[in-house]
Design an enzyme around this catalytic site. Sequence first.
Site, PDB file in Angstrom:
ATOM      1  N   CYS A  60      -0.072   2.986  -4.270  1.00 29.50           N
ATOM      2  CA  CYS A  60      -0.830   4.177  -4.659  1.00 29.50           C
ATOM      3  C   CYS A  60      -0.051   5.466  -4.415  1.00 29.50           C
ATOM      4  O   CYS A  60       0.853   5.515  -3.602  1.00 29.50           O
ATOM      5  CB  CYS A  60      -2.160   4.233  -3.930  1.00 29.50           C
ATOM      6  SG  CYS A  60      -3.403   3.184  -4.697  1.00 29.50           S
ATOM      7  N   HIS A  62       0.852  -1.175   0.000  1.00 26.88           N
ATOM      8  CA  HIS A  62       0.000   0.000   0.000  1.00 26.88           C
ATOM      9  C   HIS A  62       0.892   1.230   0.000  1.00 26.88           C
ATOM     10  O   HIS A  62       2.030   1.195   0.490  1.00 26.88           O
ATOM     11  CB  HIS A  62      -0.881   0.024   1.254  1.00 26.88           C
ATOM     12  CG  HIS A  62      -2.026  -0.945   1.192  1.00 26.88           C
ATOM     13  ND1 HIS A  62      -2.976  -0.903   0.202  1.00 26.88           N
ATOM     14  CD2 HIS A  62      -2.373  -1.981   2.002  1.00 26.88           C
ATOM     15  CE1 HIS A  62      -3.866  -1.857   0.393  1.00 26.88           C
ATOM     16  NE2 HIS A  62      -3.514  -2.537   1.482  1.00 26.88           N
TER      17      HIS A  62
END
Length: 459
Positions: free
Chosen positions: A314, A264
Amino acid sequence: EEALSDRRRAGVLGMDEQHRKILQSNRSSLVRDLDPSLLYNGLLSKGIFTQDMIDEIQSAGTRRDQARQLVKDLETRGSRAFPVFLECLLETGQNGVADFLQDGLPIQTPQPIPVQPVPIPVTSNPRKEIDKPDRGDGPPSRIISPYTPGKDLPPTQTTPVDETDPRPGGRPRSDSLQTYRMDTTPCGHCLIINNVDFSQDSKLNNRRGSDIDCDRLEKRFKSFSFDVVVKKNLTAKKIRHQLSALSKEDHSKYDCCVVIILSHGTEASHSRFPGAVHGVDGPIVTIQNITNYLNGQNCPSLQGKPKLFFIQACGGDEKDTGFEVSPDEFAPSSGGADDQMDAMPMSSSSDSLSTSDEPDARASLPTPSDILVCYSTFPGYVSWRDTEAGSWYVETLDSILHQYAATEDLVTMLMMVTDRVSQISAKGIYKQMPGSFNFLRKRLFFQLPSLCHLPAVTS
């Protein structure tokens, strides 16, 4: 202990007493106004702090706590510390802080190191091109051959010889003004960090489908003669530990080094490379710090050699809906029915996507030579991952490398990846745009032992 011993060694030299008094008398203002995150790279590259010291300062906690620790440590870093600190403040736009520190003092900046430009002859040597995607958690629904975990990848394809092609027969394998040397065996170390299972306290969803990405890239870089090591589910501290250990390796007998991080991600303050990745415990490690471990100063045996970073994570929480183009120009492809993102969950009133979707990493203006940082998504936007087929970006990257590594250089292939991923849609609405920060000085061709001369694959 190492950071403390660094301070003691530097403390023998001592900071100028006048500079020390300026820091001490302005300590409260510095803690209030200083943004230490903008200074780390400059203080590291100018030799005032080590990477271990910066990691320790960052672990102090809040911005104010980091500012307090930075000022305290600065006093132990010798006579150059104060003038370099002022220089870094001015370089990062913190003029107000620099002003009240100077207060009548002349700015003492270190003498710049003269740079002798070297003319590089330019040769005309055109090459070729292609298309593909990254996804969230869901069944694959693209025009891509199904991926079978554990199944060996087919050999990299080669393209047929074109008698009219002006390119010289066979691509260069030795180091030259135009091409990096990439012929040692193994070619270099490749570290893959694959974070899949996140702690409940992190408030981050598990990254289903990431093992597929990891398996693909492990096989691909082994086929390029890299010594691949995979580490799974690392905390932020363990990510730093692995990178520190990699930086202490002797790379003198290798030609290249690769770091791949599947996790992430989120936005983060930076002075060169944007974004950050999460450890499975939640805390982040910035992309800037990740690259610093392998720069020329912290890893001398990699000086002048290409250092490649691939970040599947991201860069923010925005979802790109794209814009309309002529239907004749593009034939858009659809992502999986259950595409997800790689990022810290953020609220959005306009999306009805799966709660396991998250965003990747961002971008800025880097300067280190021989470094290439490849991001799976454009700054500020999410990166999509399919739980059954892997991420759009990694699937596409692997496909392009498989088809074109025998004939194309890496930067050209990355443009192909960007083009292909840009044509994919999640939920029929959302888009993704990969990118890279390229500070390589030469073209880079991966090593393909005995595969370069295989006949082209025909259907």
